[in-house]
Every structure is written in C-alpha cells, then in structure tokens.
Design a protein around this motif. Structure first.
Motif, PDB file in Angstrom:
ATOM      1  N   VAL A  74       0.872  -1.175   0.000  1.00 22.91           N
ATOM      2  CA  VAL A  74       0.000   0.000   0.000  1.00 22.91           C
ATOM      3  C   VAL A  74       0.906   1.222   0.000  1.00 22.91           C
ATOM      4  O   VAL A  74       1.876   1.281   0.759  1.00 22.91           O
ATOM      5  CB  VAL A  74      -0.914   0.036   1.250  1.00 22.91           C
ATOM      6  N   THR A  75       0.592   2.202  -0.852  1.00 20.88           N
ATOM      7  CA  THR A  75       1.362   3.443  -0.888  1.00 20.88           C
ATOM      8  C   THR A  75       0.564   4.543  -0.202  1.00 20.88           C
ATOM      9  O   THR A  75      -0.564   4.832  -0.595  1.00 20.88           O
ATOM     10  CB  THR A  75       1.678   3.850  -2.342  1.00 20.88           C
ATOM     11  N   PHE A  76       1.153   5.139   0.816  1.00 18.42           N
ATOM     12  CA  PHE A  76       0.503   6.209   1.560  1.00 18.42           C
ATOM     13  C   PHE A  76       0.735   7.529   0.832  1.00 18.42           C
ATOM     14  O   PHE A  76       1.860   7.853   0.467  1.00 18.42           O
ATOM     15  CB  PHE A  76       1.060   6.282   2.982  1.00 18.42           C
ATOM     16  N   ALA A  77      -0.347   8.293   0.618  1.00 20.78           N
ATOM     17  CA  ALA A  77      -0.251   9.490  -0.217  1.00 20.78           C
ATOM     18  C   ALA A  77      -0.640  10.779   0.504  1.00 20.78           C
ATOM     19  O   ALA A  77      -0.904  11.773  -0.150  1.00 20.78           O
ATOM     20  CB  ALA A  77      -1.109   9.311  -1.462  1.00 20.78           C
ATOM     21  N   TYR A  78      -0.711  10.805   1.822  1.00 17.39           N
ATOM     22  CA  TYR A  78      -1.034  12.004   2.602  1.00 17.39           C
ATOM     23  C   TYR A  78      -2.391  12.600   2.240  1.00 17.39           C
ATOM     24  O   TYR A  78      -2.606  13.794   2.346  1.00 17.39           O
ATOM     25  CB  TYR A  78       0.055  13.078   2.442  1.00 17.39           C
ATOM     26  N   THR A  79      -3.342  11.785   1.817  1.00 15.75           N
ATOM     27  CA  THR A  79      -4.676  12.277   1.473  1.00 15.75           C
ATOM     28  C   THR A  79      -5.678  12.016   2.587  1.00 15.75           C
ATOM     29  O   THR A  79      -6.872  12.153   2.384  1.00 15.75           O
ATOM     30  CB  THR A  79      -5.187  11.617   0.176  1.00 15.75           C
TER      31      THR A  79
ATOM     32  N   GLN B 191      -6.934   9.258   4.080  1.00 17.60           N
ATOM     33  CA  GLN B 191      -7.144   7.815   4.135  1.00 17.60           C
ATOM     34  C   GLN B 191      -6.724   7.219   2.805  1.00 17.60           C
ATOM     35  O   GLN B 191      -7.136   7.684   1.745  1.00 17.60           O
ATOM     36  CB  GLN B 191      -8.597   7.471   4.395  1.00 17.60           C
ATOM     37  N   ASP B 192      -5.917   6.202   2.862  1.00 18.48           N
ATOM     38  CA  ASP B 192      -5.497   5.501   1.667  1.00 18.48           C
ATOM     39  C   ASP B 192      -6.058   4.092   1.724  1.00 18.48           C
ATOM     40  O   ASP B 192      -5.925   3.408   2.734  1.00 18.48           O
ATOM     41  CB  ASP B 192      -3.967   5.480   1.578  1.00 18.48           C
ATOM     42  N   CYS B 193      -6.712   3.676   0.638  1.00 14.93           N
ATOM     43  CA  CYS B 193      -7.414   2.396   0.619  1.00 14.93           C
ATOM     44  C   CYS B 193      -6.794   1.463  -0.401  1.00 14.93           C
ATOM     45  O   CYS B 193      -6.187   1.897  -1.381  1.00 14.93           O
ATOM     46  CB  CYS B 193      -8.888   2.610   0.275  1.00 14.93           C
ATOM     47  N   THR B 194      -6.994   0.176  -0.168  1.00 13.53           N
ATOM     48  CA  THR B 194      -6.563  -0.854  -1.109  1.00 13.53           C
ATOM     49  C   THR B 194      -7.686  -1.876  -1.227  1.00 13.53           C
ATOM     50  O   THR B 194      -8.364  -2.170  -0.240  1.00 13.53           O
ATOM     51  CB  THR B 194      -5.248  -1.521  -0.642  1.00 13.53           C
TER      52      THR B 194
ATOM     53  N   CYS C 189      -8.934   0.510   4.444  1.00  9.40           N
ATOM     54  CA  CYS C 189      -8.370   1.857   4.394  1.00  9.40           C
ATOM     55  C   CYS C 189      -7.467   2.076   5.606  1.00  9.40           C
ATOM     56  O   CYS C 189      -7.681   1.497   6.665  1.00  9.40           O
ATOM     57  CB  CYS C 189      -9.473   2.906   4.389  1.00  9.40           C
TER      58      CYS C 189
ATOM     59  N   ILE D 261       2.920  -0.728   4.275  1.00 10.29           N
ATOM     60  CA  ILE D 261       2.574   0.641   3.893  1.00 10.29           C
ATOM     61  C   ILE D 261       3.852   1.423   3.643  1.00 10.29           C
ATOM     62  O   ILE D 261       4.663   1.612   4.555  1.00 10.29           O
ATOM     63  CB  ILE D 261       1.718   1.317   4.982  1.00 10.29           C
TER      64      ILE D 261
END
Length: 171
Positions: free
Chosen positions: A45-50, A52-55, A94, A124
C-alpha cells in the motif's frame, strides 16, 4: 539416495495409501498452500497524505477484525455489505495515520480478534511529506493587505501548517 530414487519411493508410498488418507493429505496440502498465499505475503500500500489511503481487499466479517495496539496506522473496513445491520463483508481496507507518519516502510497486520492466526499483513510505504514552496516569498516584501498563500508540493490532509515569522521586538 538421489532425487530420482526419492521421487520413486514417495510415489510408491502415495500409491499404496488408502483413498481416505490421500484425500486428507491432499486437503491439508491445499489448505496450507492457500493459507500461505493469502496470509504469507504482505500486500503493498502506498501512503499518499490524502487522509485515508485504501486498497482493494475482500474481508469476511470485518467487525471481527482487529489490529495490534501501538500501530502508526489504523486499519478500517470500507465498502461494507450488511444484512440486517450486521456487516458480512468489505471490499476495501483503508488506512489512516494515528501519529504523523515517517518516511519508510511500516507493516500493519489485521486478523480476527487481533490474533496471530489468519493475520493479513499490509506493507505501507510512506514517502516524503509535502513541503512548502517558500521560494515565492522568502526574502521578498509581502503586502499586509492580502493573505499569504503558500503552495505545497502535494496534497496534504494529514498535517496542519502554521507560519511563524521570527521574533519581532520593538525598541
């Protein structure tokens, strides 16, 4: 004993087992192989500072899923199917940061009741946080009649930013 002899010996023993024993051994092998494929590898999973990051991740009975305490990220089920108010399955998992994330790799495990059995691991990857583009105003005179807008290098819903301009003293 070489490989060919070992294979012949195992084949001979396999062929002389009863059908019930072959079915049981095959079932155990299929179960262990499936378990290893489902739970042995961490999902990236790549965390993008948005925020919540979901897969995409199918999870049965998501209300039973827990994670260990002290994790930097909180895992939450999303796109949940419910029947009579009881969650049966979710299609996404998420991740929201609990503490400010640091660049690098973090592993989060989610399992029924927080146990080691059937623990699904997520790796992550956290990149560098967005930075302020200060070259537009550093060393320049800024008018006090309009607000200062500072652009970031990327979208950020994790951190809050404050502008501090040196200490000012009056003589």
């Amino acid at each position: 004993m070489n490989v060919k002899q070992t294979v012949k010996k195992l084949s001979y023993r396999w062929n002389h087992l009863s059908l019930n024993k072959r079915v049981i051994i095959s079932g155990i092998f299929v179960f262990l192989a499936g378990y290893g494929l489902l739970f042995g590898f961490a999902k990236q999973v790549t965390f993008a500072y948005t925020g919540q990051d979901c897969t995409p991740q199918l999870t049965l009975l998501p209300s039973l899923m827990k994670q260990s305490d002290g994790a930097i990220f909180k895992a939450q089920a999303a796109d949940v199917f419910t029947v009579a108010g009881f969650p049966l399955a979710s299609l996404k998992t998420c991740f929201a940061p609990v503490d400010p994330p640091k660049p690098g790799n973090t592993v989060v495990a989610v399992s029924p009741f927080g146990s080691w059995f059937m623990a699904k691991k997520f790796s992550i990857q956290v990149g560098d946080p967005p930075s302020a583009k200060v070259s537009d105003f550093v060393g320049k005179t800024l008018p006090v009649t309009r607000p200062i807008e500072i652009a970031l290098s990327g979208h950020d819903e994790v951190f809050e930013y404050k502008l501090k301009i040196g200490e000012s003293r009056r003589l």
